[in-house]
Design an enzyme around this catalytic site. Structure first.
Site: not given
Ligand code: ACO
Length: 317
Positions: A108, A242, A272
């Site tokens: 990215c 980004h 993204n």
């Molecule tokens: N819909 C519903 N529930 C979901 C989903 C979804 N799409 N995805 C995960 N969950 C659930 C999980 O199963 C988990 O459930 P559990 O608590 O029962 O185990 C829970 O939601 C996870 O919740 P959190 O861990 O509190 O979620 P968080 O607030 O960390 O958000 C996310 C998750 C959005 C992935 C976040 O960690 C994030 O944005 N991370 C960075 C990801 C990123 O930017 N990736 C892009 C690629 S790299 C880049 O461009 C930098």
């Protein structure tokens, strides 16, 4: 170096969070509150090469140059159908270019890394007019049976034409080797001599860890540039980050400072789009006349690697 033309292109198919909830165990409320994303554009009948050509042609048209006046093509792409040849070779003729080019993969952070390369090429006299094209289809390496990654991404392309000037002021690149937080492994052919064949697998992401690293590294990069250039957040008109997650952007703003208005977003519309996110946003802001002569802009991008990169512009038309 300065930017004299921008262009962007998105697939025509818009997919809402409710559309995803029809086949994934997710919902609009979770996606909106955790990421800020409402819709994304996904490739259907077009392919990535169409988007890449469209964005590049628009950027060249906006620059006022003819395609034969472009001296070099730099393409940022994480993955596409072709491992070889590079995307630059695939699209060169369709854009109408005759110059050489090369592909880079800095995830990215590809756009800001490409800017550094373009600046160096101009300073060394290798090229005067350079086209940077960021074309990405991250939705093609997600596991669409899982909700974790597939809801986050969208496809798209953004391009800029650069020429000599004094707008590009500073750049900082960072790499912290930590493959485990985000990776995508393609399968390769087996050979009769191999004893440890690894099958390809869709994108693997440690979301929370990635979130924390993205916030801290981007904030560090931005602060380094502010310190180096004797600037405060109030001096910056736009922090173009980004577009990975609205909460990541808010996390960075909490550390760096500045108002919400200084941190524009397109994540809500496009998800993204990897290295294409900043050039797409820049194109939209320029076409909407939001950027003025002399505006100070900090760009900061981060992604798989873990890599991050930031740069400063003193905008010049
Ligand atoms: N819909 C519903 N529930 C979901 C989903 C979804 N799409 N995805 C995960 N969950 C659930 C999980 O199963 C988990 O459930 P559990 O608590 O029962 O185990 C829970 O939601 C996870 O919740 P959190 O861990 O509190 O979620 P968080 O607030 O960390 O958000 C996310 C998750 C959005 C992935 C976040 O960690 C994030 O944005 N991370 C960075 C990801 C990123 O930017 N990736 C892009 C690629 S790299 C880049 O461009 C930098």
């Amino acid at each position: 170096m300065k930017i004299i033309g921008t262009g962007s292109s998105l697939p025509k198919n818009t997919v809402s969070n409710d559309d995803l909830a029809k086949f994934l165990d997710t919902n609009d409320e979770w996606i909106t509150t955790r990421t800020g994303i409402k819709t994304r554009h996904l490739l259907t009948t077009e392919d990535l090469y169409d988007l890449a050509v469209d964005a590049a042609v628009k950027a060249i048209q906006a620059s006022g140059l003819r395609p034969d006046q472009i001296d070099f093509l730099l393409v940022s792409n994480v993955a596409n159908r072709h491992v070889t040849p590079g995307l630059s070779c695939i699209v060169q003729k369709r854009i109408g270019l005759t110059c050489a080019g090369l592909d880079i993969n800095v995830a990215c952070a590809g756009f800001v890394n490409a800017l550094m390369l373009a600046d160096s090429m101009m300073k060394s006299g290798h090229a005067k007019n350079i086209l940077i094209l960021c074309a990405e289809e991250p939705t093609k390496y997600c596991n669409w049976h899982e909700r974790d990654c597939s809801v986050l991404f969208g496809d798209g392309a953004g391009a800029v034409v650069l020429t000599e000037g004094n707008a590009f002021k500073d750049v900082k690149l960072t790499m912290i080797s930590d493959r485990d937080v985000l990776y995508y492994e393609r399968g390769m052919e087996t050979t009769p001599f191999e004893s440890h064949y690894i099958k390809g697998q869709p994108l693997v992401m440690k979301g929370k860890e990635l979130f924390r690293t993205a916030v801290s590294e981007s904030a560090k990069d931005i602060k380094t540039i502010l310190d180096r250039e004797h600037l405060t957040p109030d001096d910056i008109n736009w922090f173009m980050l980004h577009q990975a997650n609205k909460r990541i952007i808010e996390g960075i703003r909490t550390i760096v400072g500045g108002t919400e208005e200084q941190y524009p977003t397109i994540i809500q519309k496009y998800g993204n789009t990897s290295s294409a996110s900043i050039p797409i946003m820049l194109d939209e802001m320029l076409r909407a006349d939001q950027i003025r002569q002399g505006d100070k802009i900090i760009m900061s991008a981060f992604g798989a690697g873990f890599v991050s990169a930031a740069c400063l512009w003193d905008w010049e038309f």
